[in-house]
Design a protein around this motif. Structure first.
Motif, PDB file in Angstrom:
ATOM      1  N   TYR A   7       0.832  -1.195   0.000  1.00 11.19           N
ATOM      2  CA  TYR A   7       0.000   0.000   0.000  1.00 11.19           C
ATOM      3  C   TYR A   7       0.873   1.254   0.000  1.00 11.19           C
ATOM      4  O   TYR A   7       2.039   1.237   0.383  1.00 11.19           O
ATOM      5  CB  TYR A   7      -0.904   0.036   1.249  1.00 11.19           C
ATOM      6  N   GLU A   8       0.253   2.338  -0.393  1.00 11.50           N
ATOM      7  CA  GLU A   8       0.878   3.655  -0.302  1.00 11.50           C
ATOM      8  C   GLU A   8      -0.026   4.535   0.541  1.00 11.50           C
ATOM      9  O   GLU A   8      -1.246   4.527   0.361  1.00 11.50           O
ATOM     10  CB  GLU A   8       1.058   4.264  -1.690  1.00 11.50           C
ATOM     11  N   GLU A  34      -3.756   3.172   0.276  1.00 11.65           N
ATOM     12  CA  GLU A  34      -4.247   2.874  -1.062  1.00 11.65           C
ATOM     13  C   GLU A  34      -3.428   1.742  -1.676  1.00 11.65           C
ATOM     14  O   GLU A  34      -2.190   1.810  -1.669  1.00 11.65           O
ATOM     15  CB  GLU A  34      -4.167   4.120  -1.948  1.00 11.65           C
ATOM     16  N   THR A  46      -1.354  -0.606  -4.171  1.00  9.57           N
ATOM     17  CA  THR A  46      -0.495  -0.345  -5.323  1.00  9.57           C
ATOM     18  C   THR A  46       0.241  -1.632  -5.666  1.00  9.57           C
ATOM     19  O   THR A  46       0.055  -2.652  -4.998  1.00  9.57           O
ATOM     20  CB  THR A  46       0.494   0.794  -5.019  1.00  9.57           C
ATOM     21  N   ASP A  47       1.085  -1.621  -6.711  1.00  9.99           N
ATOM     22  CA  ASP A  47       1.815  -2.840  -7.048  1.00  9.99           C
ATOM     23  C   ASP A  47       3.252  -2.755  -6.556  1.00  9.99           C
ATOM     24  O   ASP A  47       3.769  -1.670  -6.258  1.00  9.99           O
ATOM     25  CB  ASP A  47       1.788  -3.091  -8.567  1.00  9.99           C
ATOM     26  N   ASN A  83       5.979  -0.461  -8.441  1.00  6.59           N
ATOM     27  CA  ASN A  83       5.795   0.976  -8.243  1.00  6.59           C
ATOM     28  C   ASN A  83       6.224   1.414  -6.852  1.00  6.59           C
ATOM     29  O   ASN A  83       6.863   2.460  -6.687  1.00  6.59           O
ATOM     30  CB  ASN A  83       4.333   1.355  -8.484  1.00  6.59           C
ATOM     31  N   ILE A  84       5.874   0.626  -5.845  1.00  5.96           N
ATOM     32  CA  ILE A  84       6.218   1.016  -4.477  1.00  5.96           C
ATOM     33  C   ILE A  84       7.713   0.905  -4.231  1.00  5.96           C
ATOM     34  O   ILE A  84       8.307   1.714  -3.499  1.00  5.96           O
ATOM     35  CB  ILE A  84       5.411   0.178  -3.446  1.00  5.96           C
ATOM     36  N   HIS A 104       9.269   3.899  -5.868  1.00  4.22           N
ATOM     37  CA  HIS A 104       8.917   5.069  -5.064  1.00  4.22           C
ATOM     38  C   HIS A 104       9.852   5.205  -3.864  1.00  4.22           C
ATOM     39  O   HIS A 104      10.438   6.280  -3.633  1.00  4.22           O
ATOM     40  CB  HIS A 104       7.468   4.941  -4.592  1.00  4.22           C
ATOM     41  N   SER A 118       5.156  -0.108   3.536  1.00  7.67           N
ATOM     42  CA  SER A 118       4.392  -0.534   2.362  1.00  7.67           C
ATOM     43  C   SER A 118       3.342  -1.582   2.703  1.00  7.67           C
ATOM     44  O   SER A 118       2.323  -1.692   2.019  1.00  7.67           O
ATOM     45  CB  SER A 118       5.343  -1.085   1.293  1.00  7.67           C
TER      46      SER A 118
END
Length: 457
Positions: free
Chosen positions: A49-50, A59, A61-62, A65-66, A69, A329
């Motif tokens: 999650y983010e 929220e 996320t995959d 991406n995290i 980030h 995360s």
């Protein structure tokens, strides 16, 4: 799986805390913990999650991406630190820090104590508490031959260096993390943390100066203003240039609205240009004279400085920040923060729609005396969703930055002082810890009073 991840994180954290007993560098468990946590997340296909700070919710996320980030945020901090370290090493290449010895004009012990306390407080806000401690203890060793007296000076330098780094975005790794992470701005940080930091260092310095150890004058084997024969004639110039370009970094960020690490790279390049001119040597980044012990034999001051960067520290920051990012995360830190605030009585004020107890932040300060403050601040950034320049971030910057002074192993400044002067853990605990605790609590009170009755009025 979450239980296994927590166990691995606790074991890794424990290994970092007792690195001296294990005789294993703390970067090893940090890197191992980072890789293991993310491997488990990936192979077991755990949900990540983010945190949406605007609505204070998680929220989905995959994983890719995290990871990108968090790696991006971590890289900004590491590149910034590497640039700052390189500038400091360039200054040291020219023996720039030896300039401070010229300002020691007294032999009175109490005046000297206040001088070094003030200098440590000011200097650490510009460079960092670790480098400040190394520089000042080196100078103290050259002008004070009584080892017992030097131990007291070293203890106050540690307290002052940690306090000085807390109110500046470039003075400590933790404040740099908060600044780069868009949790604090330079002016607001200085406005809210400067006076508490002054209280944190002034009270221990005053109490120490009243002790019988600081009556009379010091005995010296050499003159205070004696200049070593190998001092570079460009030392003072490089000191002022290097520190000036470091101070310019927040200005660069304000003018360009670019990330701080770009400003630090600009400052590094400008410092290196002057270093090359003053060294009058051909720029050759990869050409080193391996057979000489004289640093000035290197073809480039920048080459020499980059070779002296503390890469173990950089890798440690990478490991611990990415390990904490794994917990963030998974949403663990978010839920832990909610449980912590609900279980501890509210002593703070509601700010930005989120209630965070002052007692929670003070506990973080005491915890930073036992465990590294970098993961503590990294965890708090994932735990709390307060907005930019919320007072909780300023209090965390103060608490995590100064709380480590309560134990000799509680901060990088304390650890390096311990090594340079062979300070005994129990001696520091008996002689200095209570002074550091009084300073920490006094500064905390000043911060709370300012926030409640001055800044909010």
């Amino acid at each position: 799986m979450e239980t296994i991840i927590i166990i691995l994180f606790v074991l890794g954290y424990l290994a970092i805390a007792i690195e001296h007993s294990l005789k294993i560098d703390k970067l090893i468990p940090a890197l191992l913990m980072m890789a293991a946590l993310w491997a488990i997340v990936s192979t077991t296909h755990m949900d990540v999650y983010e945190v949406n700070a605007a609505i204070k919710e998680l929220e989905p996320t995959d994983l890719h991406n995290i990871l990108v980030h968090h790696l991006g945020k971590t890289a900004e901090i590491l590149i910034f630190l590497m640039g700052a370290m390189a500038i400091i090493e360039i200054i040291d290449f020219f023996d720039g820090f030896g300039t401070f010895k010229k300002y020691v004009r007294t032999k009175n012990k109490r005046k000297l104590l206040w001088f070094f306390s003030f200098l440590a407080f000011l200097l650490s806000a510009i460079i960092d508490n670790l480098t400040t401690t190394i520089v000042l203890i080196t100078i103290v060793q050259k002008i004070i031959k009584d080892r017992q007296l030097r131990l007291w000076f070293a203890g106050i330098v540690v307290i002052a260096a940690n306090a000085g780094g807390a109110w500046s975005p470039i003075g400590d790794v933790t404040t740099t993390m908060l600044w780069i992470g868009n949790k604090v701005t330079t002016l607001a940080l200085v406005q809210q943390v400067l006076l508490p930091s002054i209280a944190c260092v002034a009270i221990p310095t005053f109490l120490t100066s009243r002790l019988s150890n600081f009556k009379g004058e010091i005995e010296q084997e050499q003159e205070l203003n004696e200049v070593p024969s190998n001092t570079s004639k460009y030392g003072s110039i490089m000191l002022y240039l290097g520190l000036g370009f470091i101070i310019f970094v927040p200005i660069f960020k304000t003018l360009t609205h670019l990330p701080p690490y770009l400003g630090m790279m600009f400052s590094l390049s400008m410092t290196a240009i002057f270093a090359e001119i003053f060294s009058r040597r051909k720029f050759a980044l990869t050409t080193l004279d391996e057979n000489s012990n004289n640093p000035t034999s290197y073809h480039s001051p920048l080459s020499h400085s980059l070779g002296r960067i503390e890469m173990p520290s950089i890798l440690f920051f990478l490991g611990i920040l990415m390990a904490v990012a794994a917990l963030e995360s998974l949403g663990m830190l978010f839920h832990f923060a909610e449980a912590l605030n609900n279980s501890i009585p509210l002593l703070g004020t509601e700010s930005g729609g989120e209630k965070i107890s002052d007692l929670v932040v003070i506990i973080l300060g005491f915890a930073s005396a036992v465990i590294d403050n970098v993961p503590l601040v990294a965890a708090s950034m994932g735990m709390f969703s307060a907005g930019l320049d919320d007072s909780v971030w300023h209090f965390i910057a103060y608490s995590a930055g100064t709380g480590g002074s309560m134990l000799i192993i509680g901060s990088a400044a304390g650890v390096v002082a311990m090594g340079m002067e062979k300070i005994d853990f129990l001696w520091y605990l008996k002689k200095i810890a209570w002074l550091a605790m009084l300073g920490f609590l006094s500064g905390s009170i000043v911060f709370i009073l300012m926030r409640n009755f001055v800044l909010n009025s």
